[in-house]
Design a protein around this motif. Structure first.
Motif, mmCIF file in Angstrom:
data_model
loop_
_atom_site.group_PDB
_atom_site.id
_atom_site.type_symbol
_atom_site.label_atom_id
_atom_site.label_comp_id
_atom_site.label_asym_id
_atom_site.label_seq_id
_atom_site.Cartn_x
_atom_site.Cartn_y
_atom_site.Cartn_z
ATOM 1 N N ALA A 19 37.074 90.672 17.516
ATOM 2 C CA ALA A 19 36.706 90.349 16.133
ATOM 3 C C ALA A 19 37.611 89.256 15.570
ATOM 4 C CB ALA A 19 36.762 91.598 15.249
ATOM 5 N N GLY A 20 37.909 88.266 16.406
ATOM 6 C CA GLY A 20 38.704 87.129 15.946
ATOM 7 C C GLY A 20 40.186 87.381 15.898
ATOM 8 N N ARG A 21 40.578 88.610 16.240
ATOM 9 C CA ARG A 21 42.007 88.927 16.195
ATOM 10 C C ARG A 21 42.564 89.136 17.592
ATOM 11 N NH1 ARG A 21 44.165 90.550 11.163
ATOM 12 N NH2 ARG A 21 42.589 90.577 9.538
ATOM 13 N N HIS A 22 43.844 88.840 17.706
ATOM 14 C CA HIS A 22 44.547 89.002 18.969
ATOM 15 C C HIS A 22 44.733 90.497 19.259
ATOM 16 C CE1 HIS A 22 48.659 88.527 21.146
ATOM 17 N NE2 HIS A 22 47.685 88.753 21.989
ATOM 18 N N GLU A 23 44.383 90.916 20.498
ATOM 19 C CA GLU A 23 44.518 92.327 20.847
ATOM 20 C C GLU A 23 45.249 92.475 22.179
ATOM 21 O OE1 GLU A 23 41.298 95.631 19.855
ATOM 22 O OE2 GLU A 23 41.289 95.014 21.945
ATOM 23 N N LEU A 24 45.727 93.681 22.449
ATOM 24 C CA LEU A 24 46.428 93.910 23.718
ATOM 25 C C LEU A 24 45.467 93.683 24.884
ATOM 26 C CD1 LEU A 24 48.474 97.115 22.791
ATOM 27 C CD2 LEU A 24 49.213 94.730 22.748
ATOM 28 N N ILE A 25 45.988 93.135 25.953
ATOM 29 C CA ILE A 25 45.127 92.751 27.087
ATOM 30 C C ILE A 25 45.359 93.721 28.252
ATOM 31 C CG2 ILE A 25 46.821 91.125 28.106
ATOM 32 C CD1 ILE A 25 44.400 89.187 28.480
ATOM 33 N N PRO A 26 44.296 94.168 28.953
ATOM 34 C CA PRO A 26 44.515 95.035 30.128
ATOM 35 C C PRO A 26 45.241 94.261 31.231
ATOM 36 C CG PRO A 26 42.199 94.983 29.471
ATOM 37 C CD PRO A 26 42.887 93.917 28.692
ATOM 38 N N VAL A 27 46.258 94.890 31.800
ATOM 39 C CA VAL A 27 47.039 94.212 32.844
ATOM 40 C C VAL A 27 46.170 93.913 34.063
ATOM 41 C CG1 VAL A 27 49.078 94.445 34.338
ATOM 42 C CG2 VAL A 27 49.162 95.296 32.013
ATOM 43 N N ALA B 43 49.206 94.833 28.033
ATOM 44 C CA ALA B 43 50.322 93.912 27.766
ATOM 45 C C ALA B 43 49.952 93.083 26.535
ATOM 46 C CB ALA B 43 50.552 93.009 28.972
ATOM 47 N N THR B 44 50.921 92.324 26.020
ATOM 48 C CA THR B 44 50.618 91.495 24.851
ATOM 49 C C THR B 44 49.670 90.363 25.240
ATOM 50 O OG1 THR B 44 52.861 91.954 24.109
ATOM 51 C CG2 THR B 44 51.667 90.252 22.911
ATOM 52 N N ASP B 45 50.005 89.689 26.313
ATOM 53 C CA ASP B 45 49.109 88.662 26.854
ATOM 54 C C ASP B 45 49.487 88.404 28.313
ATOM 55 O OD1 ASP B 45 51.427 87.127 26.550
ATOM 56 O OD2 ASP B 45 50.762 86.273 24.654
ATOM 57 N N LEU B 46 48.803 87.475 28.941
ATOM 58 C CA LEU B 46 49.099 87.179 30.345
ATOM 59 C C LEU B 46 49.578 85.739 30.476
ATOM 60 C CD1 LEU B 46 45.881 88.688 32.031
ATOM 61 C CD2 LEU B 46 48.144 89.762 31.920
ATOM 62 N N ALA B 47 50.599 85.544 31.309
ATOM 63 C CA ALA B 47 51.077 84.191 31.598
ATOM 64 C C ALA B 47 50.524 83.786 32.957
ATOM 65 C CB ALA B 47 52.595 84.172 31.610
#
Lengths: 392, 110
Positions: free
Chosen positions: A69-77, A206-210
């Protein structure tokens, strides 16, 4: 002989300027201020851009965020494994980071959970970083040490409240030195396990992926493939990171709008006033000079020198003060605008990268138009009969 | 007579001023080169921190999420109450929200 003639005209010009010293001092002051503001912005923006370009050259090639919904969310590892399946991807690891609001100090910290052990023999770090699964230890930025009044540095304890409201204590094992504060001032680095426990992060997220890729030229293609395969993701390219810092102090946004519009308007009014005509007194002076035998070329030379003296004096003073302001005095005029309501902020000890191209542009858009706006109306008066000019 | 000898012509004073300014600029330039060479020595360590901690942003200000991490901010972070609301963080006038035009999303407020 010829040189002596030019020098005499310059002497006369300086005498004329001193006769109207308050008016000319006012012009030089406004002009210097305009050059100072623009020069400061040029110095600050260029050194920040260069700094960003140098420092972030090894930051992750692509950061993948999950959006809902346009917002940053936790990402599945597990998404990292899928991304690893894309040809050309060398690594896709999770990043654990977030914010911590300290209601005691009323400051925002950036908390970072790391799973790799590193930074040995790094001059920017006194002590060490926590290792992958080490509990109850942290490395902090200089700004946090100052806000929390941690005087003893290494060996002190930092208390943070977890998501359930319970206190966790961290033994400080490392402090980032002030030379790195532009990167680390508000950082609390802890192990991945501590981070997950502190924020009660759901397992497998995780917060995001690098993401890193083998071939730099393939970064946009791979980002496109990630977006195509996972439409709810937002890949952020390293180039975008650098472009964002280009935008922070660019000519069309940020500080230029905040601070410069007033000064620019004042300068335009000044230049317009000069360009649209001479005062009766100045016209009379030109008439008298013509009547006592000055050539039109001499009068134009006198006006040329007048423009040079005013604009060059302003330019040289403005650019020197701008340099001192940005690189010796920590941009003290701009810093409050940047700090805003921040409790933790670095001292702006920027490396003096200078872009001579922009300085040359600044010279050509200020000094040359000013000289032109001084000469043109005088030329009109100088080619008119002295009698008519003196009568007004 | 003595006073006359000591008195400089105005043009001489102007030339001295311009020369002094250029000398100051040259000194500042040399200082900048020295600082840059010192920075290059520290740069290796700074780049190592960025690489090791996967950092993406500078600490310019820490008051709002999108000014602490301008590159990582989400679509709504600058306008947390509703889209188009008046920006309430002072740093918002200096650090603009990121450009989201590439997402292809269009929003019209009437």
């Amino acid at each position: 002989m010829a040189f002596e003639k030019h020098r005499n005209i310059l002497d006369y010009t300086l005498q004329t300027l001193l006769r109207r010293k308050f008016k000319n001092a006012g012009i030089i002051l406004v002009f210097t201020f305009v050059i100072f503001i623009v020069g400061s912005i040029v110095f600050l923006s260029y050194s920040l851009k260069r700094e960003a370009r140098l420092l972030f050259k090894n930051s992750p090639d692509i950061i993948v965020q999950k959006m809902r919904a346009g917002r940053h969310e936790l990402i599945p590892v597990t998404l990292g494994n899928d991304i690893m399946g894309i040809a050309g991807v060398s690594n896709a690891g999770p990043r654990y980071w977030g914010y911590y609001y300290d209601s005691g100090a009323k400051a925002n910290y950036t908390i970072l959970g790391i799973s790799t052990f590193g930074l040995e023999n790094n001059r920017m770090l006194t002590g060490r970083l926590p290792s992958a699964h080490e509990r109850g230890v942290a490395a902090i930025g200089r700004g946090i040490a100052d806000v929390r009044i941690i005087k003893k540095d290494i060996g002190s304890t930092l208390y943070l409240q977890d998501a359930d409201g319970k206190w966790m204590d961290f033994n400080i094992v490392g402090i980032f030195e002030s030379d790195s504060e532009i990167l680390t001032d508000d950082l609390i680095v802890m192990s991945e396990d501590d981070f997950k426990y502190l924020v009660k992060m759901p397992s497998g997220t995780a917060t995001d992926l690098a993401v890193n890729v083998y071939n730099e030229t393939e970064i946009p293609t791979i980002a496109g493939k990630i977006k195509e395969r996972f439409p709810d993701s937002r890949p952020i390219l390293r180039d975008e990171i650098i472009r964002t810092y280009d935008a922070v102090f660019s000519w069309r946004s940020g500080l230029i709008v905040t601070l410069f519009i007033g000064a620019l308007t004042a300068f335009i009014i000044l230049a317009w006033d000069k360009a649209t005509g001479l005062s009766a007194e100045e016209k009379q002076e030109i008439g008298i000079l013509k009547a006592v035998g000055w050539e039109t070329s001499d009068i134009l030379e006198m006006k040329f020198w007048e423009g040079v003296v005013v604009s060059l004096t302003s330019f040289l003073c403005g650019i020197i003060i701008a340099y001192v302001h940005i690189f010796f005095m920590g941009a003290f005029l701009f810093a409050p605008a940047l700090k805003g309501w921040s409790v933790i902020y670095p001292d702006f000890r920027l490396t003096p990268f200078i872009d001579f191209y922009q300085i040359a542009i600044l010279l050509s858009v200020t000094v040359i138009p000013y000289i032109a706006s001084t000469i043109i109306p005088s030329w009109k008066a100088a080619i008119t009969d002295p009698d008519i000019v003196m009568r007004g | 007579m003595e006073r006359k000898i000591l008195r400089f012509r105005r043009s001489t004073i102007f030339f001295i001023f311009v020369s002094m300014s250029f000398i100051i600029i040259t000194v500042l330039y040399i200082q900048s080169r020295i600082s840059i060479s010192r920075h290059h020595i520290l740069e290796k360590d700074l780049v190592e921190i960025v690489e090791n901690l996967s950092l993406t942003d500078m600490v310019l200000s820490t008051d709002a999420r999108y000014t602490r991490h301008p590159t990582q901010a989400d679509l709504f972070s600058a306008f947390q109450d509703y889209p188009g609301s008046i920006e309430h963080f002072p740093t918002g006038s200096v650090i603009p929200p990121p450009d989201f035009s590439y997402t292809g999303m269009v929003m019209r407020i009437e």
